[in-house]
Design an enzyme around this catalytic site. Structure first.
Site, PDB file in Angstrom:
ATOM      1  N   ARG A 219       0.850  -1.196   0.000  1.00 27.09           N
ATOM      2  CA  ARG A 219       0.000   0.000   0.000  1.00 27.09           C
ATOM      3  C   ARG A 219       0.880   1.237   0.000  1.00 27.09           C
ATOM      4  O   ARG A 219       1.862   1.316   0.744  1.00 27.09           O
ATOM      5  CB  ARG A 219      -0.935   0.032   1.198  1.00 27.09           C
ATOM      6  CG  ARG A 219      -1.635   1.394   1.329  1.00 27.09           C
ATOM      7  CD  ARG A 219      -2.936   1.366   2.071  1.00 27.09           C
ATOM      8  NE  ARG A 219      -3.494   2.720   2.221  1.00 27.09           N
ATOM      9  CZ  ARG A 219      -4.173   3.363   1.277  1.00 27.09           C
ATOM     10  NH1 ARG A 219      -4.377   2.780   0.100  1.00 27.09           N
ATOM     11  NH2 ARG A 219      -4.643   4.570   1.485  1.00 27.09           N
ATOM     12  N   SER A 222      -0.271   7.933   2.125  1.00 26.14           N
ATOM     13  CA  SER A 222       0.232   9.287   2.373  1.00 26.14           C
ATOM     14  C   SER A 222      -0.094   9.707   3.796  1.00 26.14           C
ATOM     15  O   SER A 222      -1.197   9.472   4.292  1.00 26.14           O
ATOM     16  CB  SER A 222      -0.392  10.271   1.383  1.00 26.14           C
ATOM     17  OG  SER A 222      -0.038   9.933   0.065  1.00 26.14           O
ATOM     18  N   ALA A 223       0.880  10.323   4.458  1.00 27.22           N
ATOM     19  CA  ALA A 223       0.703  10.751   5.841  1.00 27.22           C
ATOM     20  C   ALA A 223      -0.554  11.598   5.989  1.00 27.22           C
ATOM     21  O   ALA A 223      -0.840  12.460   5.160  1.00 27.22           O
ATOM     22  CB  ALA A 223       1.922  11.547   6.295  1.00 27.22           C
ATOM     23  N   CYS A 235     -12.076  12.081   6.815  1.00 28.87           N
ATOM     24  CA  CYS A 235     -11.473  11.316   5.725  1.00 28.87           C
ATOM     25  C   CYS A 235     -11.481   9.840   6.099  1.00 28.87           C
ATOM     26  O   CYS A 235     -11.874   9.460   7.202  1.00 28.87           O
ATOM     27  CB  CYS A 235     -10.055  11.804   5.424  1.00 28.87           C
ATOM     28  SG  CYS A 235      -8.884  11.522   6.784  1.00 28.87           S
ATOM     29  N   CYS A 237      -8.582   7.987   5.863  1.00 23.44           N
ATOM     30  CA  CYS A 237      -7.165   7.625   5.892  1.00 23.44           C
ATOM     31  C   CYS A 237      -6.807   6.703   7.054  1.00 23.44           C
ATOM     32  O   CYS A 237      -6.114   5.691   6.873  1.00 23.44           O
ATOM     33  CB  CYS A 237      -6.305   8.894   5.954  1.00 23.44           C
ATOM     34  SG  CYS A 237      -6.575  10.021   4.574  1.00 23.44           S
ATOM     35  N   GLN A 240      -8.117   3.218   6.543  1.00 22.93           N
ATOM     36  CA  GLN A 240      -7.377   2.554   5.469  1.00 22.93           C
ATOM     37  C   GLN A 240      -6.003   2.089   5.953  1.00 22.93           C
ATOM     38  O   GLN A 240      -5.555   0.994   5.620  1.00 22.93           O
ATOM     39  CB  GLN A 240      -7.223   3.498   4.272  1.00 22.93           C
ATOM     40  CG  GLN A 240      -8.489   3.673   3.458  1.00 22.93           C
ATOM     41  CD  GLN A 240      -8.233   4.439   2.174  1.00 22.93           C
ATOM     42  OE1 GLN A 240      -7.389   5.331   2.129  1.00 22.93           O
ATOM     43  NE2 GLN A 240      -8.953   4.093   1.139  1.00 22.93           N
ATOM     44  N   GLU A 262       1.632  14.953   3.248  1.00 19.69           N
ATOM     45  CA  GLU A 262       0.387  15.341   3.908  1.00 19.69           C
ATOM     46  C   GLU A 262      -0.488  16.199   2.995  1.00 19.69           C
ATOM     47  O   GLU A 262      -0.003  17.033   2.234  1.00 19.69           O
ATOM     48  CB  GLU A 262       0.733  16.144   5.168  1.00 19.69           C
ATOM     49  CG  GLU A 262      -0.438  16.615   5.977  1.00 19.69           C
ATOM     50  CD  GLU A 262      -0.992  15.551   6.916  1.00 19.69           C
ATOM     51  OE1 GLU A 262      -2.233  15.429   6.982  1.00 19.69           O
ATOM     52  OE2 GLU A 262      -0.192  14.869   7.589  1.00 19.69           O
ATOM     53  N   ARG A 264      -2.354  15.460   0.334  1.00 15.03           N
ATOM     54  CA  ARG A 264      -2.106  15.243  -1.103  1.00 15.03           C
ATOM     55  C   ARG A 264      -0.912  16.057  -1.589  1.00 15.03           C
ATOM     56  O   ARG A 264      -0.885  16.568  -2.713  1.00 15.03           O
ATOM     57  CB  ARG A 264      -3.334  15.588  -1.933  1.00 15.03           C
ATOM     58  CG  ARG A 264      -4.530  14.689  -1.678  1.00 15.03           C
ATOM     59  CD  ARG A 264      -5.656  15.029  -2.625  1.00 15.03           C
ATOM     60  NE  ARG A 264      -6.889  14.357  -2.215  1.00 15.03           N
ATOM     61  CZ  ARG A 264      -8.088  14.724  -2.611  1.00 15.03           C
ATOM     62  NH1 ARG A 264      -8.230  15.765  -3.404  1.00 15.03           N
ATOM     63  NH2 ARG A 264      -9.156  14.082  -2.206  1.00 15.03           N
ATOM     64  N   ASP A 296      -4.152  17.015  -6.919  1.00 17.55           N
ATOM     65  CA  ASP A 296      -3.242  16.132  -6.186  1.00 17.55           C
ATOM     66  C   ASP A 296      -1.810  16.526  -6.527  1.00 17.55           C
ATOM     67  O   ASP A 296      -1.418  16.502  -7.697  1.00 17.55           O
ATOM     68  CB  ASP A 296      -3.515  14.674  -6.574  1.00 17.55           C
ATOM     69  CG  ASP A 296      -2.900  13.668  -5.617  1.00 17.55           C
ATOM     70  OD1 ASP A 296      -1.879  13.996  -4.985  1.00 17.55           O
ATOM     71  OD2 ASP A 296      -3.445  12.550  -5.498  1.00 17.55           O
ATOM     72  N   ARG A 298       0.919  15.075  -5.042  1.00 15.74           N
ATOM     73  CA  ARG A 298       1.837  14.045  -4.547  1.00 15.74           C
ATOM     74  C   ARG A 298       2.725  13.482  -5.655  1.00 15.74           C
ATOM     75  O   ARG A 298       2.372  13.527  -6.824  1.00 15.74           O
ATOM     76  CB  ARG A 298       1.051  12.904  -3.902  1.00 15.74           C
ATOM     77  CG  ARG A 298       0.395  13.277  -2.591  1.00 15.74           C
ATOM     78  CD  ARG A 298      -0.491  12.169  -2.068  1.00 15.74           C
ATOM     79  NE  ARG A 298      -1.680  11.971  -2.884  1.00 15.74           N
ATOM     80  CZ  ARG A 298      -2.646  11.105  -2.600  1.00 15.74           C
ATOM     81  NH1 ARG A 298      -2.544  10.341  -1.521  1.00 15.74           N
ATOM     82  NH2 ARG A 298      -3.702  10.989  -3.386  1.00 15.74           N
TER      83      ARG A 298
END
Length: 364
Positions: A219, A222-223, A235, A237, A240, A262, A264, A296, A298
């Site tokens: 996986r 993202s922090a 969210c 996150c 997940q 963090e 995105r 995004d 990232r």
């Protein structure tokens, strides 16, 4: 001279300077350059000193932010707005930061510049973003950038060399690994990877001893301080993260890449700005655009590079995001299977998840 900083190290200095409100000098082709100040961190005193120096002072914005302000965009992905003669720090901040857009919708009239080379202006925005600041830059054209940098003891960046290097992925150094027994996986080990460009470290949580010759359950996570640490319901996150580690624990192997990107990729402060805009009625994508960012920001190449460094060539990827699948393939990591990860829906994030599906293509 061997002890002098190289370009990558100079760029790290420039990011640190901008975060502290210190100007940076960019040199370009033909001996010209720009004095650069981050709109978010510049002080009233420094703004006044730059004004006293004379010349045309501009505020460079992304096309996303310009669209919100109804400013004309002549340079593709950015707009150059001339500072009015009486504009102070409050004006600069009101243009750069959308926090009061609804309360004060009339920001103009704005005078936009057009024509000329904007390569250094584009670099200015890229530097502001990489410093996790609002993507808005005050710039003053210079005829002798090296002299200004030397006289004022400012960091000098070779803009011609820096622009392409900013698009490259920094080399990652493996710092250390150690066993960290987890509630969901007692056999976990934590690996720390440090980018050579001075940016945030990234982590790999290895569960068990995955076979390097078989697709590994993986996986890219993202922090998310608010979701992972605080248990935010805005969210999915946190759920997940824990669901992915639980599945790896059940199967006895896997790798979770915890990337410090963090919000995105816009940083926690800008993420909280986006949250405040969501409280005003905007969805997550609209909020990013009003701030001047893309949907995004990232760079998932980091995850692929860490996997490669760990000896993996293929993955079973735990994700709902098709962009991650495409990035893995482009980066040379084969995707043998997409493993859905549909957890964490709440009354507080239902609209957020719907927006991710409708506007970002998430498979929910």
């Amino acid at each position: 001279m061997p002890l002098a900083p190289n370009l990558m190290e100079i760029l790290a200095r420039a990011r640190a300077d901008l975060r502290m409100g210190v100007p940076v000098v960019l040199s370009g082709a033909g001996g010209r350059g720009l004095l650069l100040l981050a709109a978010e961190t510049v002080s009233a005193e420094r703004l006044a000193l730059v004004r006293e120096a004379g010349g045309e002072l501009d505020l460079v914005l992304t096309a996303r932010r310009a669209a919100t302000l109804k400013a004309r965009v002549y340079d593709g992905d950015l707009a150059r707005v001339a500072l009015p003669g009486d504009a102070g720090l409050d004006w600069v901040r009101s243009i750069a930061d959308p926090a009061d857009d609804l309360a004060m919708p009339m920001k103009g009239p704005l005078q936009e510049r057009r024509g000329g080379d904007v390569a250094l202006h584009r670099l200015a925005i890229t530097l502001a973003k990489s410093a996790r600041l609002l993507p808005a830059a005050l710039v003053l054209e210079l005829e002798a950038p090296q002299g200004v940098a030397l006289r004022e003891n400012l960091t000098l960046v070779d803009g011609v060399a820096a622009a392409p290097s900013m698009l490259l992925l920094s080399n990652l150094d493996h710092v250390v690994s150690a066993r960290v027994p987890l509630e969901t996986a007692e056999t976990a080990r934590l690996h720390i990877y440090r980018p050579q460009d001075g940016s945030e470290e990234h982590y790999a949580i290895e569960v068990g001893r995955p076979d390097r010759d078989a697709p590994v359950l993986a996986r890219l996570h993202s922090a998310c301080f608010t979701g992972d640490v605080l248990g935010s319901l805005k969210c999915d996150c946190g759920p997940q993260l824990h669901a992915a580690l639980s599945k790896m624990g059940e199967e006895g192997h896997g790798v979770l890449l915890y990337l410090n990107q963090e919000g995105r990729g816009i940083g926690l402060a800008n993420k909280m700005r986006a949250y405040a805009l969501q409280d005003q009625g905007f969805d997550t994508v609209q909020a990013n655009h009003r701030l001047g960012f893309e949907d995004d920001e990232r760079d998932f190449r980091l995850g692929a590079e860490i996997l490669r460094r760990m000896g993996f060539g293929s993955v079973r990827l735990l994700t709902n995001n098709p962009n991650k699948l495409a990035m893995m393939e482009r980066s040379g990591i084969a995707v043998a299977e997409r493993v859905p990860l549909k957890v964490g829906k709440t009354a507080f994030n239902a609209h957020y998840l719907a927006t991710k599906a409708a506007k970002s293509g998430h498979l929910l």
